[in-house]
Design a protein around this motif. Structure first.
Motif, short mmCIF file in Angstrom:
data_model
loop_
_atom_site.label_atom_id
_atom_site.label_comp_id
_atom_site.label_asym_id
_atom_site.label_seq_id
_atom_site.Cartn_x
_atom_site.Cartn_y
_atom_site.Cartn_z
N SER A 187 -7.68 -6.47 -6.10
CA SER A 187 -6.29 -6.92 -6.16
C SER A 187 -5.51 -6.19 -7.25
O SER A 187 -4.38 -5.76 -7.04
CB SER A 187 -6.23 -8.43 -6.38
OG SER A 187 -6.75 -9.12 -5.27
N LEU A 228 0.84 -1.19 0.00
CA LEU A 228 0.00 0.00 0.00
C LEU A 228 0.87 1.24 0.00
O LEU A 228 1.95 1.26 0.62
CB LEU A 228 -0.91 0.01 1.23
CG LEU A 228 -1.93 -1.13 1.34
CD1 LEU A 228 -2.64 -1.08 2.69
CD2 LEU A 228 -2.95 -1.07 0.20
N GLY A 266 -1.30 0.57 -5.54
CA GLY A 266 -1.03 0.61 -4.11
C GLY A 266 -2.17 1.16 -3.29
O GLY A 266 -1.98 1.59 -2.14
N GLU A 267 -3.39 1.13 -3.84
CA GLU A 267 -4.52 1.70 -3.12
C GLU A 267 -5.83 1.18 -3.70
O GLU A 267 -5.87 0.64 -4.81
CB GLU A 267 -4.50 3.23 -3.21
CG GLU A 267 -4.57 3.74 -4.63
CD GLU A 267 -4.40 5.25 -4.72
OE1 GLU A 267 -4.19 5.90 -3.67
OE2 GLU A 267 -4.47 5.79 -5.83
N GLN A 268 -6.90 1.36 -2.93
CA GLN A 268 -8.25 1.02 -3.36
C GLN A 268 -9.21 1.76 -2.44
O GLN A 268 -9.01 1.81 -1.23
CB GLN A 268 -8.48 -0.50 -3.27
CG GLN A 268 -9.90 -0.95 -3.51
CD GLN A 268 -10.38 -0.77 -4.95
OE1 GLN A 268 -9.58 -0.45 -5.83
NE2 GLN A 268 -11.66 -0.97 -5.19
N THR A 326 -4.72 -1.16 6.69
CA THR A 326 -4.35 0.26 6.83
C THR A 326 -4.56 0.74 8.25
O THR A 326 -3.66 1.35 8.86
CB THR A 326 -5.18 1.12 5.86
OG1 THR A 326 -4.89 0.74 4.51
CG2 THR A 326 -4.85 2.61 6.04
N VAL A 374 -7.86 -4.11 2.72
CA VAL A 374 -7.27 -2.79 2.49
C VAL A 374 -7.57 -1.85 3.65
O VAL A 374 -6.66 -1.20 4.20
CB VAL A 374 -7.77 -2.18 1.17
CG1 VAL A 374 -7.32 -0.73 1.03
CG2 VAL A 374 -7.27 -2.99 -0.02
N THR A 406 -9.64 4.94 -1.94
CA THR A 406 -8.81 5.86 -1.17
C THR A 406 -9.62 6.86 -0.36
O THR A 406 -9.32 7.11 0.82
CB THR A 406 -7.85 6.61 -2.11
OG1 THR A 406 -7.15 5.67 -2.91
CG2 THR A 406 -6.85 7.43 -1.32
N VAL A 453 -4.66 -2.68 -6.12
CA VAL A 453 -3.62 -2.65 -5.10
C VAL A 453 -2.25 -2.95 -5.71
O VAL A 453 -1.24 -2.30 -5.40
CB VAL A 453 -3.94 -3.64 -3.96
CG1 VAL A 453 -2.77 -3.75 -2.99
CG2 VAL A 453 -5.20 -3.20 -3.22
#
Length: 288
Positions: free
Chosen positions: A76, A56, A83-85, A118, A114, A87, A79
């Motif tokens: 997937s 991430l 590097g994100e989903q 985080t 995610v 946000t 990510v």
């Protein structure tokens, strides 16, 4: 008589021990509940050859295990490549956890985690629920890789309002689109739990919830009568969709929110309770 008394005491002790899972004994673990008992599910916490290690962007370089892009073209893939989903939704949860740092974050329908990974990386206590065994296993691997075994618990169950076994249907190349169906021949099953069942283990007083359960929201909420009575829930971020088979779905969700003193967040610029006019599916309900 002495032997029978001994066996009765032994059985009573065993039953007591089975119900003695606590916050401290479940943190850093995958747990699951059948019709009657919770257990620590070390058998689920196994690293698979098809696990893909991604990172991430925030918190920087946080390790998270996902699926291959071919298997999961949505969460997937995002990510792995970005590097994100979700946000903006993750930022909403972070904001509320900053406001209530002693709250527990419940990630209901966590997918590969995610949100859960985080928030745990940021130091908050997290309990993440998912019905897919592959998601639970990946969150366990991420938890170990990120050193989060003092912050995160993974629950491998579907969340509902009754105890039963269900099968799962999943969208093509979209692990996140998983919904509950009646047990089907040849398909694996998973047990359901309610939020009220959490009270058998935990005694936390405040929570923030994210819920993404593919039209099972009413069942989740109606299975949480005691939970909402005992735990002060400050905010609920929900994927709010209209059900194609239940015309009363939206009204049922909003009736629950009203009766428990929640309202749509003003910053969403929504027409208060007129959900047919809402132009977003991600709704933040906050305590009034």
């Amino acid at each position: 008589m002495k032997i029978r008394r001994f066996l009765e005491l032994k059985n009573k002790r065993c039953l007591t021990e089975k119900s003695k899972l606590t916050d401290s004994s479940t943190v850093g673990k995958v747990i699951t509940r059948n019709m009657t008992d919770w257990r620590i599910a070390d058998d689920i916490c196994q690293h698979g050859d098809d696990f893909v290690l991604a990172h991430l962007k925030y918190p920087l370089n946080t390790p998270i295990y996902v699926y291959t892009e071919e298997v999961d073209q949505y969460v997937s893939k995002s990510v792995i490549n970005r590097g994100e989903q979700e946000t903006s939704n993750v930022a909403i949860i972070i904001d509320y956890m900053k406001r209530f740092p002693n709250a527990v974050f419940l990630d209901i329908g966590a997918n590969v985690g995610v949100f859960a990974i985080t928030l745990a990386t940021l130091g908050y206590r997290v309990i993440a629920f998912d019905c897919q065994i592959g998601n639970a296993a990946r969150m366990c691997a991420s938890m170990k890789a990120g050193g989060l075994t003092d912050k995160l618990t993974v629950v491998h169950n579907a969340v509902s309002n009754v105890h039963q076994k269900v099968s799962l249907s999943t969208g093509k190349q979209n692990i996140g689109m998983t919904w509950l169906v009646k047990p089907q021949l040849g398909k694996p099953t998973v047990d359901t739990v309610s939020l009220d069942d959490l009270l058998e283990i935990y005694n936390f007083k405040r929570a923030v919830i994210k819920m993404d359960v593919e039209l099972s929201e009413v069942k989740v909420l109606t299975g949480a009568f005691n939970f909402f009575h005992q735990v002060r829930v400050e905010a609920i971020l929900m994927e709010f969709l209209q059900s194609p088979v239940d015309s009363k779905f939206g009204e049922s969700v909003l009736d629950f929110m009203k009766s428990h003193h929640f309202a749509p967040n003003d910053t969403n610029k929504l027409n208060e309770w007129e959900f047919n006019k809402w132009d977003t599916h991600d709704i933040l309900f906050v305590r009034k």
